[in-house]
Design a protein around this motif. Structure first.
Motif, mmCIF file in Angstrom:
data_model
loop_
_atom_site.group_PDB
_atom_site.id
_atom_site.type_symbol
_atom_site.label_atom_id
_atom_site.label_comp_id
_atom_site.label_asym_id
_atom_site.label_seq_id
_atom_site.Cartn_x
_atom_site.Cartn_y
_atom_site.Cartn_z
ATOM 1 N N ALA A 227 0.829 -1.210 0.000
ATOM 2 C CA ALA A 227 0.000 0.000 0.000
ATOM 3 C C ALA A 227 0.863 1.260 0.000
ATOM 4 C CB ALA A 227 -0.940 -0.012 1.202
ATOM 5 N N ALA A 228 2.062 1.174 0.537
ATOM 6 C CA ALA A 228 2.943 2.343 0.618
ATOM 7 C C ALA A 228 3.685 2.632 -0.689
ATOM 8 C CB ALA A 228 3.959 2.148 1.741
ATOM 9 N N ASP A 229 3.639 1.709 -1.654
ATOM 10 C CA ASP A 229 4.342 1.923 -2.920
ATOM 11 C C ASP A 229 3.705 3.070 -3.697
ATOM 12 O OD1 ASP A 229 5.993 -0.184 -2.319
ATOM 13 O OD2 ASP A 229 5.047 -1.593 -3.704
ATOM 14 N N ALA A 230 4.530 3.914 -4.280
ATOM 15 C CA ALA A 230 4.051 5.047 -5.076
ATOM 16 C C ALA A 230 3.476 4.544 -6.399
ATOM 17 C CB ALA A 230 5.190 6.027 -5.337
ATOM 18 N N VAL A 231 2.396 5.175 -6.839
ATOM 19 C CA VAL A 231 1.736 4.778 -8.080
ATOM 20 C C VAL A 231 2.696 4.838 -9.260
ATOM 21 C CG1 VAL A 231 -0.130 5.334 -9.691
ATOM 22 C CG2 VAL A 231 -0.552 5.397 -7.233
ATOM 23 N N GLU A 232 3.541 5.845 -9.323
ATOM 24 C CA GLU A 232 4.507 5.963 -10.418
ATOM 25 C C GLU A 232 5.467 4.770 -10.427
ATOM 26 O OE1 GLU A 232 4.211 8.499 -8.036
ATOM 27 O OE2 GLU A 232 2.718 9.559 -9.232
ATOM 28 N N SER A 233 5.914 4.358 -9.249
ATOM 29 C CA SER A 233 6.807 3.215 -9.123
ATOM 30 C C SER A 233 6.094 1.925 -9.545
ATOM 31 C CB SER A 233 7.304 3.104 -7.687
ATOM 32 O OG SER A 233 8.042 1.929 -7.503
ATOM 33 N N ILE A 234 4.840 1.785 -9.151
ATOM 34 C CA ILE A 234 4.052 0.604 -9.521
ATOM 35 C C ILE A 234 3.882 0.538 -11.036
ATOM 36 C CG2 ILE A 234 1.749 -0.441 -9.415
ATOM 37 C CD1 ILE A 234 1.602 0.608 -6.490
ATOM 38 N N LYS A 235 3.550 1.671 -11.649
ATOM 39 C CA LYS A 235 3.366 1.692 -13.104
ATOM 40 C C LYS A 235 4.659 1.352 -13.837
ATOM 41 C CE LYS A 235 -0.620 4.726 -13.239
ATOM 42 N NZ LYS A 235 -1.164 6.015 -13.668
ATOM 43 N N ALA A 236 5.780 1.838 -13.337
ATOM 44 C CA ALA A 236 7.073 1.517 -13.952
ATOM 45 C C ALA A 236 7.372 0.021 -13.812
ATOM 46 C CB ALA A 236 8.186 2.352 -13.324
ATOM 47 N N THR A 237 7.100 -0.535 -12.646
ATOM 48 C CA THR A 237 7.321 -1.963 -12.426
ATOM 49 C C THR A 237 6.400 -2.794 -13.308
ATOM 50 O OG1 THR A 237 8.047 -1.580 -10.153
ATOM 51 C CG2 THR A 237 7.315 -3.807 -10.700
ATOM 52 N N MET A 238 5.130 -2.399 -13.420
ATOM 53 C CA MET A 238 4.184 -3.112 -14.284
ATOM 54 C C MET A 238 4.669 -3.109 -15.733
ATOM 55 S SD MET A 238 1.633 -4.654 -12.872
ATOM 56 C CE MET A 238 0.494 -4.847 -14.247
ATOM 57 N N SER A 239 5.138 -1.970 -16.193
ATOM 58 C CA SER A 239 5.643 -1.862 -17.569
ATOM 59 C C SER A 239 6.831 -2.796 -17.784
ATOM 60 C CB SER A 239 6.035 -0.413 -17.864
ATOM 61 O OG SER A 239 6.529 -0.299 -19.158
ATOM 62 N N GLU A 240 7.742 -2.812 -16.823
ATOM 63 C CA GLU A 240 8.911 -3.693 -16.921
ATOM 64 C C GLU A 240 8.488 -5.159 -16.918
ATOM 65 O OE1 GLU A 240 11.901 -6.240 -14.850
ATOM 66 O OE2 GLU A 240 10.927 -4.809 -13.523
ATOM 67 N N LEU A 241 7.536 -5.530 -16.045
ATOM 68 C CA LEU A 241 7.067 -6.913 -15.977
ATOM 69 C C LEU A 241 6.356 -7.320 -17.261
ATOM 70 C CD1 LEU A 241 5.721 -7.034 -12.312
ATOM 71 C CD2 LEU A 241 7.817 -8.099 -13.192
#
Length: 181
Positions: free
Chosen positions: A138-152
């Protein structure tokens, strides 16, 4: 330890996530587990659910690019605990050297996905697609999540589902669009 939620069918995702979340919230209220020991990394749609889970081949990171296979319990990963409901879903706590030595949730998620890729390609036909939906803190930043999703999605194009979830300690695992309510 790291958690994975295994769900038998895409039709059961909503009800399985709700039930597993209720179980997680209950467990968190009753037992004091450190946040580091209570990390959810993903939801895996898997028709066979928990068949042969203890025999998963896991990658030994220390070998390097050769990607040597190891058995659970050595330097790989194994299931430490699981809870299943009506054969629809199983919540697994996994642990092992390669997960404990990983420096981030992203690295642990990649390790698991690399293992799934090897398992899927080695033992399943290409028609038996399995989908992985990442779960973030829950503490992860949305921008970081989107970058990780793109990489995955780039790294595992046949495996990553189009959405992600958030593990909220008070509400359990919730879809991304409900995470900030």
């Amino acid at each position: 330890m790291t958690k994975l939620l295994l769900i038998r069918s895409a039709d059961d995702v909503r009800s399985a996530v709700a039930a597993a979340s209720a179980f997680l919230v209950y467990r968190r209220q009753r037992f004091a587990e450190a946040r580091e020991a209570d990390e959810a990394l993903g939801i895996w749609l898997r028709r066979e659910l928990d068949a042969d889970l203890l025999a998963w081949p896991w990658l030994d990171r220390e070998v390097g690019a050769g990607m040597s296979m190891v058995s659970p319990g050595t330097s790989g990963v194994g299931i430490r605990e699981s809870f299943s409901s009506s054969g629809l879903w199983t919540l697994c706590w996994i642990d092992g050297t390669i997960l404990r030595t990983a420096h981030s949730a992203t690295e642990r998620r990649r390790t698991i996905l690399d293992s799934f890729s090897c398992t899927t390609s080695a033992s399943r036909s290409s028609s038996a697609t399995e989908t992985f939906f990442p779960v973030f803190a829950a503490a992860d930043a949305v921008e970081s999540i989107k970058a990780t999703m793109s990489e995955l999605e780039d790294r595992y194009p046949q495996m990553i589902g189009g959405t992600w979830f958030v593990d909220d300690r008070g509400r359990g695992i919730v879809p991304a669009q409900e995470a900030h309510r």
